[in-house]
Design a protein around this motif. Structure first.
Motif, mmCIF file in Angstrom:
data_model
loop_
_atom_site.group_PDB
_atom_site.id
_atom_site.type_symbol
_atom_site.label_atom_id
_atom_site.label_comp_id
_atom_site.label_asym_id
_atom_site.label_seq_id
_atom_site.Cartn_x
_atom_site.Cartn_y
_atom_site.Cartn_z
ATOM 1 N N SER A 181 0.866 -1.173 0.000
ATOM 2 C CA SER A 181 0.000 0.000 0.000
ATOM 3 C C SER A 181 0.908 1.229 0.000
ATOM 4 O O SER A 181 1.469 1.597 1.023
ATOM 5 C CB SER A 181 -0.856 -0.084 1.266
ATOM 6 N N SER A 183 1.856 5.038 -0.378
ATOM 7 C CA SER A 183 1.169 6.316 -0.218
ATOM 8 C C SER A 183 1.900 7.478 -0.869
ATOM 9 O O SER A 183 1.305 8.493 -1.159
ATOM 10 C CB SER A 183 1.025 6.627 1.263
ATOM 11 N N ILE A 186 7.157 8.848 3.295
ATOM 12 C CA ILE A 186 8.510 8.313 3.487
ATOM 13 C C ILE A 186 8.461 6.831 3.865
ATOM 14 O O ILE A 186 9.330 6.044 3.483
ATOM 15 C CB ILE A 186 9.238 9.111 4.597
ATOM 16 N N ASP A 187 7.418 6.443 4.581
ATOM 17 C CA ASP A 187 7.403 5.131 5.218
ATOM 18 C C ASP A 187 7.096 3.962 4.280
ATOM 19 O O ASP A 187 7.786 2.944 4.313
ATOM 20 C CB ASP A 187 6.387 5.111 6.368
ATOM 21 N N SER A 188 6.052 4.107 3.483
ATOM 22 C CA SER A 188 5.630 2.915 2.736
ATOM 23 C C SER A 188 6.670 2.430 1.706
ATOM 24 O O SER A 188 6.788 1.212 1.515
ATOM 25 C CB SER A 188 4.237 3.095 2.123
ATOM 26 N N ILE A 207 -3.576 4.410 -3.888
ATOM 27 C CA ILE A 207 -4.969 4.847 -3.920
ATOM 28 C C ILE A 207 -4.953 6.363 -4.142
ATOM 29 O O ILE A 207 -4.407 7.101 -3.315
ATOM 30 C CB ILE A 207 -5.679 4.525 -2.584
ATOM 31 N N GLN A 290 2.861 6.614 15.465
ATOM 32 C CA GLN A 290 3.550 7.733 14.810
ATOM 33 C C GLN A 290 2.580 8.856 14.457
ATOM 34 O O GLN A 290 2.882 10.023 14.636
ATOM 35 C CB GLN A 290 4.251 7.213 13.561
HETATM 36 P P1 ATP Z 1 3.789 7.141 4.729
HETATM 37 O O1 ATP Z 1 5.064 7.858 4.909
HETATM 38 O O2 ATP Z 1 3.989 5.781 4.173
HETATM 39 O O3 ATP Z 1 2.757 7.936 3.971
HETATM 40 P P2 ATP Z 1 2.563 8.001 7.136
HETATM 41 O O4 ATP Z 1 3.365 7.993 8.365
HETATM 42 O O5 ATP Z 1 2.342 9.285 6.403
HETATM 43 O O6 ATP Z 1 3.178 6.912 6.173
HETATM 44 P P3 ATP Z 1 -0.279 7.475 6.921
HETATM 45 O O7 ATP Z 1 -0.350 8.547 5.916
HETATM 46 O O8 ATP Z 1 -1.205 7.437 8.055
HETATM 47 O O9 ATP Z 1 1.174 7.360 7.573
HETATM 48 O O10 ATP Z 1 -0.395 6.104 6.182
HETATM 49 C C1 ATP Z 1 -0.090 4.891 6.807
HETATM 50 C C2 ATP Z 1 0.019 3.821 5.751
HETATM 51 O O11 ATP Z 1 -1.218 3.713 5.026
HETATM 52 C C3 ATP Z 1 1.046 4.143 4.691
HETATM 53 O O12 ATP Z 1 2.345 3.767 5.084
HETATM 54 C C4 ATP Z 1 0.533 3.323 3.508
HETATM 55 O O13 ATP Z 1 0.929 1.967 3.618
HETATM 56 C C5 ATP Z 1 -0.988 3.417 3.674
HETATM 57 N N1 ATP Z 1 -1.534 4.517 2.837
HETATM 58 C C6 ATP Z 1 -1.859 5.757 3.236
HETATM 59 N N2 ATP Z 1 -2.302 6.509 2.199
HETATM 60 C C7 ATP Z 1 -2.263 5.701 1.101
HETATM 61 C C8 ATP Z 1 -2.614 5.869 -0.293
HETATM 62 N N3 ATP Z 1 -3.063 7.015 -0.759
HETATM 63 N N4 ATP Z 1 -2.447 4.802 -1.126
HETATM 64 C C9 ATP Z 1 -1.975 3.630 -0.667
HETATM 65 N N5 ATP Z 1 -1.639 3.421 0.626
HETATM 66 C C10 ATP Z 1 -1.785 4.423 1.503
#
Ligand code: ATP
Ligand code: MG
Length: 395
Positions: A181, A183, A186-188, A207, A290
């Motif tokens: 998933s 996003s 930085i994390d995913s 998404i 986080q």
């Molecule tokens: P990231 O740096 O990965 O965006 P984050 O700390 O900003 O992480 P969130 O934005 O709450 O945390 O999202 C947590 C997780 O939900 C993401 O790491 C990702 O796996 C999933 N996610 C969030 N938004 C999307 C998106 N638009 N499409 C696909 N996956 C998403």
């Protein structure tokens, strides 16, 4: 040409009867990553040995292999016949190409019938270098500035002056398939990379919410996938439209629950894509506590919407630890480009941090046609394919 690239692995050597399967997978990935930069790639007694193509750029070889899961370290070295004169002469050439005050020769033999043992090879070659270098240097076996490595195998010997670190882990493609998933944060991307290092093939799913239709928005997602494709060598990216569902959620769900409901619907979308891809788990970049969506209560509510195991390899890391990895992997700069994601858009000033599953499900039940809309979003997904530079650009 006597140039050789010597590639070492560790974990895959421990896999008993499956060892050959893992070695072949790594050899295949090396072939794909190097393309015409290599003439041959062979498994050879616990290592993989590759002969570079004529005139191949060593820097490009280094960059490509540095990223390949399964490689613990590798070296750009030379081959020599298995006799002490040849080993001495070649070791001297390596010494002449370096500036150093102290050195050590580290020898290893996998051919136990070679007349000298490892310590004797090291001592004799070291003495040859001392006698013939033409300047004063000393041997230091514990903290040498230059290490000259010699490996005596059943066919030939290899010599090199530097071990280059790889990511370790297992070759991608040996552990099945997962959906990540992705996003754009930085994390995913880091979570995806960690799973690649465990041997899985990662299919990316982004998404796309309505605020992201601005020009260039998905360019950032593609950049991230491109960088990660250099690790797993080929990738597929699903871009799933979320606008309709988003509007519905805004209409039916109070602001403080929206973030959780967004993510639950993402899980439902991912579940459908997983079925199509025959993927066995979903990977997210969640890290405990986080952000507001990542309390234990909320993660439970979000994951309850998934019908596959949800793997979150960053769960115990803090942001700084993840940023260090993102920089190493090379995804940080793309991730840092501003991008309005689902969870920053329409976020309540005080989102719920202790969601009750039953309450969330009540709100969701009120959304008309939710199931059909999930299916429709998946049906409208754009699918893009990526290949690593070794494969596409012909070197
Ligand atoms: P990231 O740096 O990965 O965006 P984050 O700390 O900003 O992480 P969130 O934005 O709450 O945390 O999202 C947590 C997780 O939900 C993401 O790491 C990702 O796996 C999933 N996610 C969030 N938004 C999307 C998106 N638009 N499409 C696909 N996956 C998403
Ligand atoms: Mg995010």
């Amino acid at each position: 040409m006597n140039d050789r690239i010597v590639i070492h692995y560790d974990e895959i050597a421990l896999k008993g009867k499956n060892r050959r399967y893992f070695e072949e997978a790594l050899a295949k990935n090396v072939r794909t990553a190097l393309g015409p930069l290599s003439q041959s790639v062979q498994r050879l007694y616990g290592r993989i040995v590759c002969t570079p193509g004529e005139g191949a750029d060593r820097e490009v070889i280094r960059e490509r292999l540095r990223r390949l899961p399964g490689i613990v370290h590798f070296s750009l070295g030379i081959a020599a016949p298995k006799d002490m004169n040849a080993l001495g002469a070649r070791a001297l050439e390596i010494a002449q190409a370096h500036h150093f005050e102290s050195f050590a020769v580290k020898a290893r033999r996998s051919d136990k019938s070679f007349p000298l043992n490892s310590a004797e090879i090291g001592a004799e070659v070291g003495a040859h270098v001392l006698r013939n270098l033409g300047r004063e240097v000393k041997v230091d076996l514990t903290h040498p500035e230059l290490r000259i490595f010699i490996e005596v195998t059943h066919t030939e010997a290899f010599l090199y002056g530097e071990k280059i670190k790889g990511p370790g882990g297992l070759p991608t493609g040996t552990a099945g398939k997962v959906l990540s998933s992705l996003s754009g944060g930085i994390d995913s991307p880091v979570a995806s990379w960690m799973m690649m290092k465990r041997g899985v093939e990662v299919v990316f799913v982004h998404i796309r919410n309505e605020t992201q239709f601005a020009h260039g928005a998905v360019g950032k997602i593609e950049d991230l996938v491109r960088t990660l494709t250099e690790v797993q060598l080929r990738s597929k990216l699903y871009i799933v439209p979320f606008g309709e569902l988003q509007r519905r959620i805004i209409a039916f769900v109070p602001a403080k629950y929206r973030m959780i409901v967004y993510r639950r619907f993402m899980m439902k979308i991912l579940g459908k894509v997983a079925r199509r891809e025959k993927a066995k788990a979903i990977v997210t970049g969640d890290s405990l506590a986080q952000v507001a969506s990542q309390t234990l209560d909320n993660l439970r509510c979000i994951q309850a919407a998934a019908d596959l195991p949800v793997l979150s390899p960053l769960i115990g890391l803090n942001k700084e630890e993840t940023v260090v990895l993102a920089r190493q992997i090379g995804t940080f700069d793309s991730s840092a480009v501003p991008y309005p994601d689902c969870c920053s858009f329409m976020i309540a000033p005080h989102p719920e941090t202790r969601a009750e599953l039953e309450e969330i499900e009540r709100y969701e039940a009120a959304i008309d046609d939710a199931e059909a809309m999930v299916a429709e979003a998946v049906a409208q997904a754009e699918v893009r394919k990526f290949v690593a530079s070794g494969k596409s650009a012909g070197g």
